[in-house]
Design a protein around this motif. Structure first.
Motif, PDB file in Angstrom:
ATOM      1  N   SER A  44      57.458   4.298 -40.891  1.00  0.00           N
ATOM      2  CA  SER A  44      57.758   5.360 -41.857  1.00  0.00           C
ATOM      3  C   SER A  44      59.232   5.763 -41.773  1.00  0.00           C
ATOM      4  CB  SER A  44      56.846   6.564 -41.651  1.00  0.00           C
ATOM      5  OG  SER A  44      57.102   7.179 -40.415  1.00  0.00           O
ATOM      6  N   LYS A  47      61.210   3.148 -43.646  1.00  0.00           N
ATOM      7  CA  LYS A  47      61.085   3.327 -45.101  1.00  0.00           C
ATOM      8  C   LYS A  47      61.978   4.454 -45.595  1.00  0.00           C
ATOM      9  CE  LYS A  47      57.350   3.244 -47.452  1.00  0.00           C
ATOM     10  NZ  LYS A  47      55.992   3.390 -47.965  1.00  0.00           N
ATOM     11  N   ARG A  84      54.917  -3.502 -49.362  1.00  0.00           N
ATOM     12  CA  ARG A  84      53.638  -3.145 -49.985  1.00  0.00           C
ATOM     13  C   ARG A  84      52.465  -3.738 -49.210  1.00  0.00           C
ATOM     14  NH1 ARG A  84      56.764  -3.797 -54.729  1.00  0.00           N
ATOM     15  NH2 ARG A  84      57.162  -1.767 -55.648  1.00  0.00           N
ATOM     16  N   ASP A  87      51.971  -1.518 -46.271  1.00  0.00           N
ATOM     17  CA  ASP A  87      51.323  -0.282 -46.725  1.00  0.00           C
ATOM     18  C   ASP A  87      49.827  -0.501 -46.929  1.00  0.00           C
ATOM     19  OD1 ASP A  87      53.507   1.401 -46.696  1.00  0.00           O
ATOM     20  OD2 ASP A  87      54.069   0.942 -48.771  1.00  0.00           O
TER      21      ASP A  87
END
Length: 98
Positions: A44, A47, A84, A87
């Protein structure tokens, strides 16, 4: 006298050493829940830093038309594909734990 040392060494010490290292090998091969939490936190953070870098590059590019970013193009589909996928895997893992 030497047989008194060799026999216990073969039947007690040798299996104990082998089993000890097999146990160590099996426990070190797995990732702990603390390691998973740390990896999720680092992911995180990465990101957020990526989003900040995109913002800085856009701001600099708007002020200076000669600016050429050294990084990848912002939000290009092929660049975000692996993010993605990560995720999706994290979401599946959180869904499995609940």
């Amino acid at each position: 006298m030497e047989e008194l040392i060799i026999i216990p060494a073969i039947f007690i010490a040798l299996p104990w050493i082998i089993l000890h290292y097999i146990t160590k090998w099996k426990t070190s091969a797995t990732i702990t829940s603390d390691d998973e939490a740390l990896l999720e936190e680092l992911y995180s953070l990465a990101k957020r830093l990526d989003e900040r870098m995109d913002t800085v590059e856009r701001l600099v590019a708007s002020d200076n038309p000669d600016f050429k970013p050294a990084r990848l193009v912002h939000d290009r589909e092929i660049d975000n594909e692996k993010l993605r996928e990560l995720d999706r895997l994290l979401a599946e893992k959180k869904g499995a734990h609940q």
